[in-house]
Design a protein around this motif. Structure first.
Motif, PDB file in Angstrom:
ATOM      1  N   THR A  14     -39.793 -37.868 -10.507  1.00  0.00           N
ATOM      2  CA  THR A  14     -38.429 -38.335 -10.752  1.00  0.00           C
ATOM      3  C   THR A  14     -37.453 -37.900  -9.672  1.00  0.00           C
ATOM      4  O   THR A  14     -37.669 -36.894  -8.993  1.00  0.00           O
ATOM      5  CB  THR A  14     -37.915 -37.804 -12.103  1.00  0.00           C
ATOM      6  OG1 THR A  14     -37.770 -36.384 -12.003  1.00  0.00           O
ATOM      7  CG2 THR A  14     -38.860 -38.152 -13.246  1.00  0.00           C
ATOM      8  N   PRO A  15     -36.349 -38.628  -9.546  1.00  0.00           N
ATOM      9  CA  PRO A  15     -35.299 -38.213  -8.604  1.00  0.00           C
ATOM     10  C   PRO A  15     -34.739 -36.826  -8.946  1.00  0.00           C
ATOM     11  O   PRO A  15     -34.380 -36.067  -8.046  1.00  0.00           O
ATOM     12  CB  PRO A  15     -34.222 -39.286  -8.763  1.00  0.00           C
ATOM     13  CG  PRO A  15     -34.958 -40.485  -9.265  1.00  0.00           C
ATOM     14  CD  PRO A  15     -36.059 -39.935 -10.139  1.00  0.00           C
ATOM     15  N   GLY A  20     -34.470 -31.012  -7.295  1.00  0.00           N
ATOM     16  CA  GLY A  20     -34.717 -29.650  -7.770  1.00  0.00           C
ATOM     17  C   GLY A  20     -35.612 -28.858  -6.829  1.00  0.00           C
ATOM     18  O   GLY A  20     -35.565 -29.019  -5.606  1.00  0.00           O
ATOM     19  N   ASP A  21     -36.460 -28.068  -7.424  1.00  0.00           N
ATOM     20  CA  ASP A  21     -37.249 -27.090  -6.684  1.00  0.00           C
ATOM     21  C   ASP A  21     -38.731 -27.470  -6.586  1.00  0.00           C
ATOM     22  O   ASP A  21     -39.545 -26.673  -6.142  1.00  0.00           O
ATOM     23  CB  ASP A  21     -37.107 -25.738  -7.408  1.00  0.00           C
ATOM     24  CG  ASP A  21     -37.455 -24.570  -6.532  1.00  0.00           C
ATOM     25  OD1 ASP A  21     -37.223 -24.652  -5.310  1.00  0.00           O
ATOM     26  OD2 ASP A  21     -37.974 -23.578  -7.064  1.00  0.00           O
ATOM     27  N   SER A  22     -39.099 -28.682  -6.980  1.00  0.00           N
ATOM     28  CA  SER A  22     -40.510 -29.065  -7.058  1.00  0.00           C
ATOM     29  C   SER A  22     -41.237 -28.945  -5.726  1.00  0.00           C
ATOM     30  O   SER A  22     -42.333 -28.380  -5.659  1.00  0.00           O
ATOM     31  CB  SER A  22     -40.660 -30.497  -7.578  1.00  0.00           C
ATOM     32  OG  SER A  22     -40.295 -30.569  -8.923  1.00  0.00           O
ATOM     33  N   GLY A  51     -41.315 -38.744  -5.837  1.00  0.00           N
ATOM     34  CA  GLY A  51     -40.658 -39.687  -6.731  1.00  0.00           C
ATOM     35  C   GLY A  51     -41.547 -40.834  -7.157  1.00  0.00           C
ATOM     36  O   GLY A  51     -41.066 -41.919  -7.440  1.00  0.00           O
ATOM     37  N   VAL A  52     -42.874 -40.612  -7.213  1.00  0.00           N
ATOM     38  CA  VAL A  52     -43.812 -41.651  -7.628  1.00  0.00           C
ATOM     39  C   VAL A  52     -44.388 -41.248  -8.972  1.00  0.00           C
ATOM     40  O   VAL A  52     -45.067 -40.238  -9.084  1.00  0.00           O
ATOM     41  CB  VAL A  52     -44.955 -41.821  -6.598  1.00  0.00           C
ATOM     42  CG1 VAL A  52     -45.950 -42.856  -7.077  1.00  0.00           C
ATOM     43  CG2 VAL A  52     -44.388 -42.202  -5.251  1.00  0.00           C
TER      44      VAL A  52
END
Length: 71
Positions: A14-15, A20-22, A51-52
Motif C-alpha cells: 500500500t501507499p 512508512g518504515d517498510s 506498492g504491489v
C-alpha cells in the motif's frame, strides 16, 4: 574462495506502507540475515515490489528471475 551471495526482495502493498518504515525495516532484516549466515548481500541487484498488492483480479507484473552466472 568467493563468498556466497544473497539478493534481497523487498515488498509492500500500500501507499501507506511506502510512506512508512517498510522498506528500511525489510532492508535491515535482509542485511542482518546475510551477515548472520555468512552471505554477501549483493546491493547491485535488489528485487522490489513497491506498492504491489498480492491480491486482485490480475497478478502483478514482476521481473523474471534470472539464473546466476555459471549455473
Amino acid at each position: 574462495m568467493t563468498s556466497r551471495r544473497a539478493y534481497s526482495y523487498v515488498r509492500f502493498s500500500t501507499p501507506e506502507q511506502a510512506r512508512g518504515d517498510s522498506f528500511r525495516r525489510q532492508w535491515a532484516m535482509a542485511t542482518k540475515y546475510a551477515a548472520d549466515h555468512g552471505l554477501e548481500l549483493d546491493e547491485t541487484m535488489t528485487f522490489q515490489d513497491r506498492g504491489v498488492s498480492g491480491y486482485g483480479s490480475r497478478p502483478p507484473r514482476r521481473p523474471r528471475r534470472r539464473r546466476a552466472p555459471g549455473r
